[in-house]
Design a protein around this motif. Structure first.
Motif, PDB file in Angstrom:
ATOM      1  N   VAL A 503    -108.594   0.784-107.569  1.00 10.53           N
ATOM      2  CA  VAL A 503    -107.323   0.286-108.104  1.00 10.53           C
ATOM      3  C   VAL A 503    -107.474  -0.142-109.560  1.00 10.53           C
ATOM      4  CG1 VAL A 503    -105.524  -1.465-107.836  1.00 10.53           C
ATOM      5  CG2 VAL A 503    -106.536  -0.412-105.817  1.00 10.53           C
ATOM      6  N   SER A 504    -108.608  -0.738-109.903  1.00 11.55           N
ATOM      7  CA  SER A 504    -108.811  -1.231-111.268  1.00 11.55           C
ATOM      8  C   SER A 504    -108.898  -0.108-112.289  1.00 11.55           C
ATOM      9  CB  SER A 504    -110.071  -2.090-111.337  1.00 11.55           C
ATOM     10  OG  SER A 504    -111.236  -1.306-111.135  1.00 11.55           O
ATOM     11  N   GLN A 505    -109.188   1.114-111.847  1.00 13.07           N
ATOM     12  CA  GLN A 505    -109.320   2.243-112.767  1.00 13.07           C
ATOM     13  C   GLN A 505    -108.019   3.024-112.946  1.00 13.07           C
ATOM     14  OE1 GLN A 505    -112.154   2.943-114.565  1.00 13.07           O
ATOM     15  NE2 GLN A 505    -112.882   1.019-113.719  1.00 13.07           N
ATOM     16  N   ILE A 506    -106.975   2.638-112.208  1.00 12.70           N
ATOM     17  CA  ILE A 506    -105.678   3.314-112.360  1.00 12.70           C
ATOM     18  C   ILE A 506    -105.072   2.930-113.700  1.00 12.70           C
ATOM     19  CG2 ILE A 506    -103.330   3.447-111.420  1.00 12.70           C
ATOM     20  CD1 ILE A 506    -104.537   3.072-108.643  1.00 12.70           C
ATOM     21  N   HIS A 507    -104.500   3.916-114.379  1.00 18.17           N
ATOM     22  CA  HIS A 507    -103.947   3.669-115.714  1.00 18.17           C
ATOM     23  C   HIS A 507    -102.482   3.257-115.682  1.00 18.17           C
ATOM     24  CE1 HIS A 507    -107.212   6.783-116.537  1.00 18.17           C
ATOM     25  NE2 HIS A 507    -107.624   5.703-117.163  1.00 18.17           N
ATOM     26  N   ASN A 508    -101.692   3.866-114.790  1.00 20.25           N
ATOM     27  CA  ASN A 508    -100.247   3.630-114.779  1.00 20.25           C
ATOM     28  C   ASN A 508     -99.769   3.356-113.364  1.00 20.25           C
ATOM     29  OD1 ASN A 508     -99.403   4.244-117.680  1.00 20.25           O
ATOM     30  ND2 ASN A 508    -100.559   6.082-117.170  1.00 20.25           N
ATOM     31  N   PHE A 509     -98.844   2.407-113.248  1.00 15.90           N
ATOM     32  CA  PHE A 509     -98.401   1.927-111.942  1.00 15.90           C
ATOM     33  C   PHE A 509     -96.884   2.043-111.794  1.00 15.90           C
ATOM     34  CE2 PHE A 509    -102.356  -0.193-112.833  1.00 15.90           C
ATOM     35  CZ  PHE A 509    -102.999  -0.296-111.614  1.00 15.90           C
ATOM     36  N   PHE A 510     -96.467   2.446-110.590  1.00 16.09           N
ATOM     37  CA  PHE A 510     -95.073   2.384-110.170  1.00 16.09           C
ATOM     38  C   PHE A 510     -95.062   1.447-108.953  1.00 16.09           C
ATOM     39  CE2 PHE A 510     -95.461   6.179-112.558  1.00 16.09           C
ATOM     40  CZ  PHE A 510     -94.217   6.502-113.071  1.00 16.09           C
ATOM     41  N   ILE A 511     -94.614   0.213-109.136  1.00 14.48           N
ATOM     42  CA  ILE A 511     -94.737  -0.805-108.097  1.00 14.48           C
ATOM     43  C   ILE A 511     -93.369  -1.084-107.494  1.00 14.48           C
ATOM     44  CG2 ILE A 511     -95.593  -3.103-107.543  1.00 14.48           C
ATOM     45  CD1 ILE A 511     -97.147  -2.966-110.203  1.00 14.48           C
ATOM     46  N   HIS A 512     -93.192  -0.697-106.246  1.00 16.05           N
ATOM     47  CA  HIS A 512     -91.979  -1.006-105.495  1.00 16.05           C
ATOM     48  C   HIS A 512     -92.154  -2.373-104.826  1.00 16.05           C
ATOM     49  CE1 HIS A 512     -89.815   2.910-105.772  1.00 16.05           C
ATOM     50  NE2 HIS A 512     -91.027   3.337-106.062  1.00 16.05           N
ATOM     51  N   ARG A 513     -91.248  -2.695-103.916  1.00 17.68           N
ATOM     52  CA  ARG A 513     -91.289  -3.996-103.271  1.00 17.68           C
ATOM     53  C   ARG A 513     -92.589  -4.198-102.497  1.00 17.68           C
ATOM     54  NH1 ARG A 513     -87.318  -3.312-100.308  1.00 17.68           N
ATOM     55  NH2 ARG A 513     -88.371  -2.917 -98.330  1.00 17.68           N
ATOM     56  N   LEU A 514     -93.273  -5.307-102.794  1.00 18.55           N
ATOM     57  CA  LEU A 514     -94.466  -5.732-102.071  1.00 18.55           C
ATOM     58  C   LEU A 514     -94.296  -7.202-101.722  1.00 18.55           C
ATOM     59  CD1 LEU A 514     -97.308  -4.135-104.245  1.00 18.55           C
ATOM     60  CD2 LEU A 514     -96.696  -3.452-101.922  1.00 18.55           C
ATOM     61  N   VAL A 515     -94.543  -7.553-100.473  1.00 12.04           N
ATOM     62  CA  VAL A 515     -94.339  -8.940-100.059  1.00 12.04           C
ATOM     63  C   VAL A 515     -95.618  -9.598 -99.533  1.00 12.04           C
ATOM     64  CG1 VAL A 515     -91.906  -8.592 -99.537  1.00 12.04           C
ATOM     65  CG2 VAL A 515     -93.599  -8.232 -97.735  1.00 12.04           C
ATOM     66  N   ASN A 516     -96.624  -8.805 -99.203  1.00 13.16           N
ATOM     67  CA  ASN A 516     -97.860  -9.368 -98.676  1.00 13.16           C
ATOM     68  C   ASN A 516     -98.638 -10.091 -99.776  1.00 13.16           C
ATOM     69  OD1 ASN A 516    -100.982  -8.994 -98.046  1.00 13.16           O
ATOM     70  ND2 ASN A 516     -99.879  -9.042 -96.099  1.00 13.16           N
ATOM     71  N   ASP A 517     -99.137 -11.273 -99.473  1.00 15.63           N
ATOM     72  CA  ASP A 517     -99.827 -12.072-100.488  1.00 15.63           C
ATOM     73  C   ASP A 517    -101.063 -11.372-101.035  1.00 15.63           C
ATOM     74  OD1 ASP A 517     -97.999 -14.102-100.342  1.00 15.63           O
ATOM     75  OD2 ASP A 517     -99.141 -15.294 -98.886  1.00 15.63           O
ATOM     76  N   ARG A 518    -101.793 -10.671-100.167  1.00 16.51           N
ATOM     77  CA  ARG A 518    -103.000  -9.965-100.640  1.00 16.51           C
ATOM     78  C   ARG A 518    -102.642  -8.853-101.605  1.00 16.51           C
ATOM     79  NH1 ARG A 518    -105.333  -7.160 -96.795  1.00 16.51           N
ATOM     80  NH2 ARG A 518    -107.267  -6.929 -97.953  1.00 16.51           N
TER      81      ARG A 518
END
Length: 582
Positions: A503-518
């Protein structure tokens, strides 16, 4: 010309406070034919500092209460965060200039958003800014030249975003892409096999089925007979079983004819029944070889042969023992062994099984290995062969490599779903790394939907060593693949389950709804380009909305991704119980 709405009253670090004039408390304003958005949370204003225009986003507002002329007066105050500036008509992201107290604050013309976020229009548009409803073109040349992560809970619209992203790319660029780049989609749920993404002219679809062979993923013989490939397929341990496989591969490559293979088998029968002190497991191993060869005569003969634990030898009841001089072997078995032939259509998987048993027999006779270390590998080979033979085809026939390859694992069991994606990744990555020019003249884009299935650190169904090997392989691709033109796109509903290194090496993010604390904790500690306001919106995003951020974008933005036409949507829709239960 623009509209004056206030003035700067405080600057604390990078936080700017502005007194807003009373008459500016409007949602939308029009002036001289130009549309302006009023001063509210997540809207933009510009502060003039000489010839420079500092662009700020509104992060909060409150009322200042003051006692003036024997009465309380309330002053509307807003907090701003500078995000960039215009200089010589061009927008620059970042904080270089800060305003001073009393600097005037103006509304930002709505059409200036195109200069901040990129060109508007139909160049590469998959949606519009959520609040401004302003279509924004994504910088595709930067986006697809990077690793991409698409994350969101079930039903948040991440599959539609993934499909929109690549459907738009293929609609606009497929003819130029063809022959220069390959896109491989590992589809765990069969969502992209019915006409999505692009036309059949440019794509291959493999519907793999570990129960009934429908289609098979093709491997060249040179690629199959490779130590790494076979170790992946049968989950060989690094220090003991992989060297064992390496000896088999070397023998196969050195004596790669049917006549040599047949002679190798016959000599092994002779070695088993002329050994001075044969290992008790040799009889079971030679029976496994006989079953694979499907030789009826030797099958019947071997039924009469037993192992004696006291004398540590083989015999035919009541007292006819096989001796090391070979006389009894020549009388009882040699004629049947000499009549052995290679069955027509013997697959490379079956041949590998035979060679494994032969190698173990010879190693045991020479005292080279311990049976208990290699026996688990043979058990895995025996249990996996029937499944693998239904999903893998080994031959030297050329395969037409189209621009898009979709590999559906929907009908595969869990063992195949664990092994095959790793094999596919190595199948494309290793040859590409060797052959590609510098700088790369071709690219490979590996797209993994539901990536937590194979990149999870939480899996308990497999050994730690095997799980580590799979994760290390994908970590190598995501760390080093960019240099060779190999890029990953990962889609997942549980990003916290995926290896943090990946995950740390990903350059670009498309973040939809996330509700889990982790999940939120991972996002918070991984993405340095995400601002506090966008981060706070993630648990409450509506369906189809996502926060976009990364190296390809100057600023984070909240995008409402447009829903694709029905025939182009991935097959991931919820069940319509109202229609089903009529």
């Amino acid at each position: 010309m623009t509209i004056l709405v206030g003035e700067v009253i405080a600057v604390k670090g990078v936080k700017v406070s502005v007194k807003v004039f009373e008459e500016s408390n409007k949602d939308t304003l029009f002036y001289d034919g130009t549309k302006y958005k009023g001063v509210s949370i997540r809207e933009y204003v510009q502060i003039e500092r000489g010839f420079k225009k500092i662009i700020c986003v509104v992060e909060g507002e409150y009322l200042d209460e003051k006692w003036i002329d024997d009465e309380f007066q309330y002053i509307r105050t807003v907090d701003l965060k500078p995000i960039g500036y215009f200089e010589s008509g061009r927008f620059f992201e970042g904080i270089k200039h800060l305003p001073l107290i009393k600097d005037p604050v103006f509304l930002l013309e709505e059409d200036r958003l195109a200069d901040i976020y990129g060109k508007s229009g139909s160049d590469f548009v998959i949606g519009s800014l959520l609040k401004e409803d302003f279509p924004v073109s994504l910088p595709w040349h930067k986006l697809f030249n990077s690793h991409i992560g698409i994350f969101g809970n079930t039903g948040s619209g991440k599959s539609n975003t993934l499909t929109s992203l690549y459907t738009t790319l293929f609609d606009k660029k497929i003819e130029k892409i063809n022959g220069k780049s390959q896109f491989i989609i590992i589809d765990f749920n069969g969502e992209y096999t019915n006409g999505q993404l692009t036309t059949d002219q440019y794509k291959n679809v493999y519907n793999l089925n570990s129960r009934n062979a429908e289609q098979k993923f093709p491997l060249a013989k040179s690629e199959f007979w490779d130590t790494d490939t076979l170790s992946v397929l049968f989950q060989a341990t690094q220090n003991t079983q992989k060297p064992f496989i390496n000896r088999i591969v070397k023998g196969k490559l050195k004596f790669d004819t049917e006549a040599n293979f047949l002679s190798y088998i016959k000599k092994t029968y002779e070695k088993v029944f002329t050994a001075a002190a044969p290992h008790p497991e040799l009889l079971d191993l030679i029976r496994e070889i006989t079953n694979t060869l499907d030789n009826a005569a030797i099958k019947e003969r071997l039924k009469t042969i037993s192992s004696n634990g006291t004398t540590k030898g083989f015999y035919v009841a009541p007292n006819s023992y096989f001796r090391a001089d070979g006389a009894y072997y020549r009388n009882i078995l040699k004629d049947d062994v000499d009549a052995i032939t290679i069955p027509q259509g013997l697959s490379d998987l079956d041949q590998f099984s035979i060679r494994c048993h032969i190698q173990l027999i010879r190693d045991l006779i020479s005292g080279y290995v311990q049976f208990d270390f290699i026996q688990p590998l043979l058990k895995r080979i025996d249990s996996s062969l029937s499944n693998l033979s239904k999903v893998i085809q080994v031959n030297d026939a050329p395969v037409a490599n189209k621009a898009v390859t979709i590999i559906s694992l929907r009908k595969c069991n869990q063992d195949i779903k664990k092994v095959l994606p790793l094999l596919i990744a190595k199948h494309y990555y290793n040859p590409h790394k060797v052959a590609v020019a510098n700088p790369p003249d071709k690219t490979i884009h590996l797209i993994i939907d539901e990536a937590h299935n194979i990149l999870s650190q939480q899996s308990t169904r497999e050994s730690e060593s095997w799980k580590d090997y799979r994760l290390e392989t994908f970590e190598e691709i995501i760390k080093e693949g960019r240099k060779f033109g190999m890029y990953l796109t990962l889609s997942s509903q549980r990003p916290a389950d995926i290896s943090p290194t990946i995950v740390s090496q990903i350059h670009n993010f498309f973040i939809h709804r996330l509700v889990n604390d982790r999940d939120l904790f991972l996002i918070d500690n991984t993405i340095s380009t995400l601002d506090n306001m966008s981060r706070g919106m993630i648990p409450n995003l509506s369906r189809g909305s996502c926060v976009i951020t990364g190296t390809a974008f100057d600023l984070p933005m909240v995008l409402q991704v447009k829903e694709l036409e029905k025939e182009k949507q991935p097959d991931s829709e919820d069940v319509d119980l109202e229609a089903l239960w009529v």
